[in-house]
Design a protein around this motif. Structure first.
Motif, PDB file in Angstrom:
ATOM      1  N   VAL A 123     -52.653 -12.836  21.726  1.00  0.00           N
ATOM      2  CA  VAL A 123     -53.320 -11.612  21.297  1.00  0.00           C
ATOM      3  C   VAL A 123     -53.630 -11.752  19.812  1.00  0.00           C
ATOM      4  CG1 VAL A 123     -51.133 -10.435  20.791  1.00  0.00           C
ATOM      5  CG2 VAL A 123     -53.182  -9.081  21.252  1.00  0.00           C
ATOM      6  N   VAL A 124     -54.785 -11.242  19.393  1.00  0.00           N
ATOM      7  CA  VAL A 124     -55.205 -11.334  17.993  1.00  0.00           C
ATOM      8  C   VAL A 124     -55.285  -9.931  17.402  1.00  0.00           C
ATOM      9  CG1 VAL A 124     -56.969 -12.127  16.390  1.00  0.00           C
ATOM     10  CG2 VAL A 124     -56.506 -13.427  18.468  1.00  0.00           C
ATOM     11  N   VAL A 125     -54.607  -9.751  16.263  1.00  0.00           N
ATOM     12  CA  VAL A 125     -54.559  -8.451  15.597  1.00  0.00           C
ATOM     13  C   VAL A 125     -55.115  -8.601  14.181  1.00  0.00           C
ATOM     14  CG1 VAL A 125     -53.067  -6.592  14.771  1.00  0.00           C
ATOM     15  CG2 VAL A 125     -52.540  -7.749  16.930  1.00  0.00           C
ATOM     16  N   PRO A 126     -56.068  -7.769  13.766  1.00  0.00           N
ATOM     17  CA  PRO A 126     -56.540  -7.828  12.373  1.00  0.00           C
ATOM     18  C   PRO A 126     -55.514  -7.209  11.429  1.00  0.00           C
ATOM     19  CG  PRO A 126     -57.687  -6.077  13.567  1.00  0.00           C
ATOM     20  CD  PRO A 126     -56.828  -6.788  14.572  1.00  0.00           C
ATOM     21  N   VAL A 127     -55.227  -7.900  10.333  1.00  0.00           N
ATOM     22  CA  VAL A 127     -54.265  -7.399   9.344  1.00  0.00           C
ATOM     23  C   VAL A 127     -54.896  -7.520   7.964  1.00  0.00           C
ATOM     24  CG1 VAL A 127     -52.208  -7.888  10.709  1.00  0.00           C
ATOM     25  CG2 VAL A 127     -53.150  -9.674   9.228  1.00  0.00           C
ATOM     26  N   ASP A 128     -54.524  -6.628   7.085  1.00  0.00           N
ATOM     27  CA  ASP A 128     -55.037  -6.633   5.713  1.00  0.00           C
ATOM     28  C   ASP A 128     -54.033  -7.299   4.787  1.00  0.00           C
ATOM     29  OD1 ASP A 128     -57.379  -5.303   6.391  1.00  0.00           O
ATOM     30  OD2 ASP A 128     -56.462  -3.323   6.170  1.00  0.00           O
ATOM     31  N   VAL A 129     -54.525  -8.275   4.021  1.00  0.00           N
ATOM     32  CA  VAL A 129     -53.681  -9.008   3.071  1.00  0.00           C
ATOM     33  C   VAL A 129     -54.399  -9.028   1.727  1.00  0.00           C
ATOM     34  CG1 VAL A 129     -52.556 -11.199   2.552  1.00  0.00           C
ATOM     35  CG2 VAL A 129     -52.721 -10.434   4.923  1.00  0.00           C
ATOM     36  N   ARG A 130     -53.645  -8.837   0.656  1.00  0.00           N
ATOM     37  CA  ARG A 130     -54.230  -8.799  -0.677  1.00  0.00           C
ATOM     38  C   ARG A 130     -54.445 -10.219  -1.187  1.00  0.00           C
ATOM     39  NH1 ARG A 130     -54.745  -4.517  -3.761  1.00  0.00           N
ATOM     40  NH2 ARG A 130     -53.276  -3.372  -2.435  1.00  0.00           N
ATOM     41  N   ALA A 131     -55.678 -10.508  -1.620  1.00  0.00           N
ATOM     42  CA  ALA A 131     -56.025 -11.836  -2.118  1.00  0.00           C
ATOM     43  C   ALA A 131     -55.648 -11.972  -3.578  1.00  0.00           C
ATOM     44  CB  ALA A 131     -57.525 -12.084  -1.933  1.00  0.00           C
ATOM     45  N   ALA A 132     -55.937 -13.142  -4.159  1.00  0.00           N
ATOM     46  CA  ALA A 132     -55.574 -13.409  -5.553  1.00  0.00           C
ATOM     47  C   ALA A 132     -56.284 -12.481  -6.522  1.00  0.00           C
ATOM     48  CB  ALA A 132     -55.875 -14.870  -5.891  1.00  0.00           C
ATOM     49  N   ASP A 133     -57.502 -12.026  -6.154  1.00  0.00           N
ATOM     50  CA  ASP A 133     -58.247 -11.131  -7.042  1.00  0.00           C
ATOM     51  C   ASP A 133     -57.861  -9.671  -6.863  1.00  0.00           C
ATOM     52  OD1 ASP A 133     -59.273 -10.662  -4.546  1.00  0.00           O
ATOM     53  OD2 ASP A 133     -61.330 -11.262  -5.027  1.00  0.00           O
ATOM     54  N   GLY A 134     -56.855  -9.404  -6.040  1.00  0.00           N
ATOM     55  CA  GLY A 134     -56.382  -8.045  -5.839  1.00  0.00           C
ATOM     56  C   GLY A 134     -57.104  -7.269  -4.764  1.00  0.00           C
ATOM     57  N   VAL A 135     -58.117  -7.862  -4.166  1.00  0.00           N
ATOM     58  CA  VAL A 135     -58.884  -7.186  -3.119  1.00  0.00           C
ATOM     59  C   VAL A 135     -58.277  -7.502  -1.757  1.00  0.00           C
ATOM     60  CG1 VAL A 135     -61.152  -6.971  -2.037  1.00  0.00           C
ATOM     61  CG2 VAL A 135     -60.974  -7.311  -4.506  1.00  0.00           C
ATOM     62  N   GLU A 136     -58.106  -6.481  -0.942  1.00  0.00           N
ATOM     63  CA  GLU A 136     -57.570  -6.696   0.398  1.00  0.00           C
ATOM     64  C   GLU A 136     -58.644  -7.256   1.322  1.00  0.00           C
ATOM     65  OE1 GLU A 136     -55.736  -3.225   1.992  1.00  0.00           O
ATOM     66  OE2 GLU A 136     -53.830  -3.602   0.968  1.00  0.00           O
ATOM     67  N   GLN A 137     -58.262  -8.242   2.114  1.00  0.00           N
ATOM     68  CA  GLN A 137     -59.171  -8.843   3.081  1.00  0.00           C
ATOM     69  C   GLN A 137     -58.521  -8.840   4.451  1.00  0.00           C
ATOM     70  OE1 GLN A 137     -61.073 -12.509   1.966  1.00  0.00           O
ATOM     71  NE2 GLN A 137     -61.023 -12.036  -0.207  1.00  0.00           N
ATOM     72  N   THR A 138     -59.352  -8.758   5.477  1.00  0.00           N
ATOM     73  CA  THR A 138     -58.854  -8.679   6.843  1.00  0.00           C
ATOM     74  C   THR A 138     -58.730 -10.077   7.421  1.00  0.00           C
ATOM     75  OG1 THR A 138     -59.933  -6.528   7.144  1.00  0.00           O
ATOM     76  CG2 THR A 138     -59.231  -7.691   9.129  1.00  0.00           C
ATOM     77  N   LEU A 139     -57.512 -10.425   7.855  1.00  0.00           N
ATOM     78  CA  LEU A 139     -57.226 -11.736   8.428  1.00  0.00           C
ATOM     79  C   LEU A 139     -56.809 -11.587   9.886  1.00  0.00           C
ATOM     80  CD1 LEU A 139     -55.123 -13.246   5.483  1.00  0.00           C
ATOM     81  CD2 LEU A 139     -57.603 -13.249   5.783  1.00  0.00           C
ATOM     82  N   SER A 140     -56.768 -12.722  10.580  1.00  0.00           N
ATOM     83  CA  SER A 140     -56.378 -12.749  11.990  1.00  0.00           C
ATOM     84  C   SER A 140     -54.908 -13.120  12.119  1.00  0.00           C
ATOM     85  CB  SER A 140     -57.224 -13.748  12.771  1.00  0.00           C
ATOM     86  OG  SER A 140     -58.565 -13.345  12.861  1.00  0.00           O
ATOM     87  N   LEU A 141     -54.119 -12.231  12.703  1.00  0.00           N
ATOM     88  CA  LEU A 141     -52.739 -12.526  13.066  1.00  0.00           C
ATOM     89  C   LEU A 141     -52.717 -12.775  14.569  1.00  0.00           C
ATOM     90  CD1 LEU A 141     -49.669 -12.657  12.570  1.00  0.00           C
ATOM     91  CD2 LEU A 141     -49.599 -10.167  12.906  1.00  0.00           C
ATOM     92  N   ARG A 142     -52.414 -14.002  14.962  1.00  0.00           N
ATOM     93  CA  ARG A 142     -52.439 -14.387  16.375  1.00  0.00           C
ATOM     94  C   ARG A 142     -51.012 -14.488  16.895  1.00  0.00           C
ATOM     95  NH1 ARG A 142     -56.067 -16.723  19.893  1.00  0.00           N
ATOM     96  NH2 ARG A 142     -57.610 -16.898  18.205  1.00  0.00           N
ATOM     97  N   GLY A 143     -50.679 -13.633  17.845  1.00  0.00           N
ATOM     98  CA  GLY A 143     -49.403 -13.740  18.536  1.00  0.00           C
ATOM     99  C   GLY A 143     -49.564 -14.686  19.716  1.00  0.00           C
TER     100      GLY A 143
END
Length: 410
Positions: free
Chosen positions: A117-137
């Motif tokens: 299953v793939v869940v979108p998650v928000d992670v803060r990048a080096a520039d401080g902006v949050e980006q949506t990544l793929s968390l795959r269970g």
């Protein structure tokens, strides 16, 4: 014919010899062509890099089972009953010749498979902006089914634990994803157990974790978007056909099995087409502008050399050498611009890190790939600017009124 060629060569030398007088406007033409070539090469390299990242993710020995009438993981739902029918009971291994047996402790029910299953998650990048990544269970068999995936640091995630392993591209871009760090995904904290590489493929833009942990944290209990299986035998196509036939006999909503190579190739083709859909019109508009600039440059060249052309014509030179020499000058200048643009694009774009929205509307990182094919395509467009833009001034040079030209400088 020999005399005509000699005249053409002589007039080309005269034209090129006068370039220092027109260096500014000639340089502007060269740079405009270079810009067109570099811009188009950048778009094509982006499309090629995205395609390479997804192509590297697929394996012909792996099939992906999807449900819900879709050919993508987003929106897919594989019922638990169908998974049990494939893995256990009277419909187990003996009834599923298309799926390979797993090694000891690998997979469920003796078959090599991974529920995912793939869940979108928000992670803060080096520039401080949050980006949506793929968390795959995924099940414990999941990482081993990615043949090119290798741990580069740390260890795998522990089944049942809130641990993650992070793709190398994400680990480089997000400082909070170092091995040993704790990152908040959803409502809980996860520990980064390791990093993995996958030959630069799209997998490196994912975060992997245990399926049940992801289902629990993100309230996805029982949900499975895709079921990855390893195809049996030495003929993947035959095994895939057997698997599809088996799926057609299962009760409940219809399920589709697609080769992992075909799955990612389809995703690559859609995004590649979208990139080219934007890139080509922009490049053509710029090429039209560069063609207009070439037309203006070469008309100025004809005007500047009117006396020279008229003198040579009076000495017996035909119209063809006047036409050919002007046209050759335009093509040579555009060729220089195309070469500069190709070299600049190779130096600037090849290997450049980029990202776009991939499957499941999450960030996918990839490298731009400047191939000879990309340079050739962009270079031909640059040459076309000179071929087309130089035709009308060349015709004007061939039809130049001799007496008027001499009076203008008399």
């Amino acid at each position: 014919m020999s005399s005509a060629l000699k005249q053409i060569f002589l007039m080309v030398r005269v034209n090129l010899g006068s370039l220092p007088r027109r260096h500014a406007i000639s340089l502007s033409m060269v740079l405009s062509v270079a810009l067109v070539v570099a811009m188009l090469a950048g778009f094509l390299a982006m499309a090629r890099g995205f395609e390479a990242a997804l192509a590297g993710a697929g394996s012909p020995d792996i099939a992906v089972i999807l449900g819900g009438g879709t050919n993508q993981e987003a929106g897919s739902d594989v019922p638990a009953e169908a998974i049990r029918s494939l893995a256990t009971g009277d419909t187990g291994i003996a009834r599923n010749p298309g799926i390979a047996r797993a090694g000891r402790g690998d997979g469920a029910g003796g078959l090599t498979m991974s529920r995912e299953v793939v869940v979108p998650v928000d992670v803060r990048a080096a520039d401080g902006v949050e980006q949506t990544l793929s968390l795959r269970g995924m099940d414990p068999a999941g990482p081993a089914m990615r043949e090119r995936a290798r741990l580069s640091e740390g260890r795998p995630f522990v089944p049942g634990g809130r641990e993650i392993v992070v793709g190398a591209r994400l680990a480089d871009a997000f400082p909070g994803l170092a091995v040993g760090d704790t990152v908040r995904l959803g409502a809980v904290d996860w520990r980064v157990a390791g990093h993995f590489t996958s030959g630069g493929s799209a997998f490196e833009s994912e975060i992997w974790a245990d399926l049940e942990a992801v289902q629990s944290v993100f309230d996805r209990q029982g949900q499975v978007q895709s079921l990855r299986v390893r195809l049996a035998g030495d003929d993947p196509q035959k095994a895939l056909a057997a698997l599809r036939e088996r799926l057609s006999t299962l009760p409940g909503p219809p399920l589709a099995a697609v080769s992992e190579v075909d799955l990612y190739a389809g995703q690559a083709e859609r995004t590649k087409s979208l990139i080219r859909l934007f890139g080509w019109p922009i490049a053509l508009l710029m090429a039209i502008g560069a063609t207009a600039g070439t037309l203006n440059t070469m008309m100025s060249s004809v005007s500047d050399r009117a006396v020279e052309i008229a003198t040579l014509r009076l000495l017996g030179f035909a119209r063809l050498p006047a036409f050919a020499a002007t046209w050759v000058e335009a093509v040579l200048l555009s060729a220089v611009g195309a070469a500069i643009g190709a070299i600049a694009s190779r130096l600037a774009f090849d290997g450049w890190q980029a990202s776009t929205m991939g499957a499941n509307n999450t960030k996918m990182a990839f490298q731009l790939v400047v191939t000879p094919e990309v340079l050739l395509t962009a270079g031909l467009l640059g040459l076309a600017v000179g071929v087309i833009g130089g035709a009308l001034p060349a015709l004007a040079a061939a039809r130049l009124p001799l007496s008027a030209a001499l009076r203008a400088r008399g």
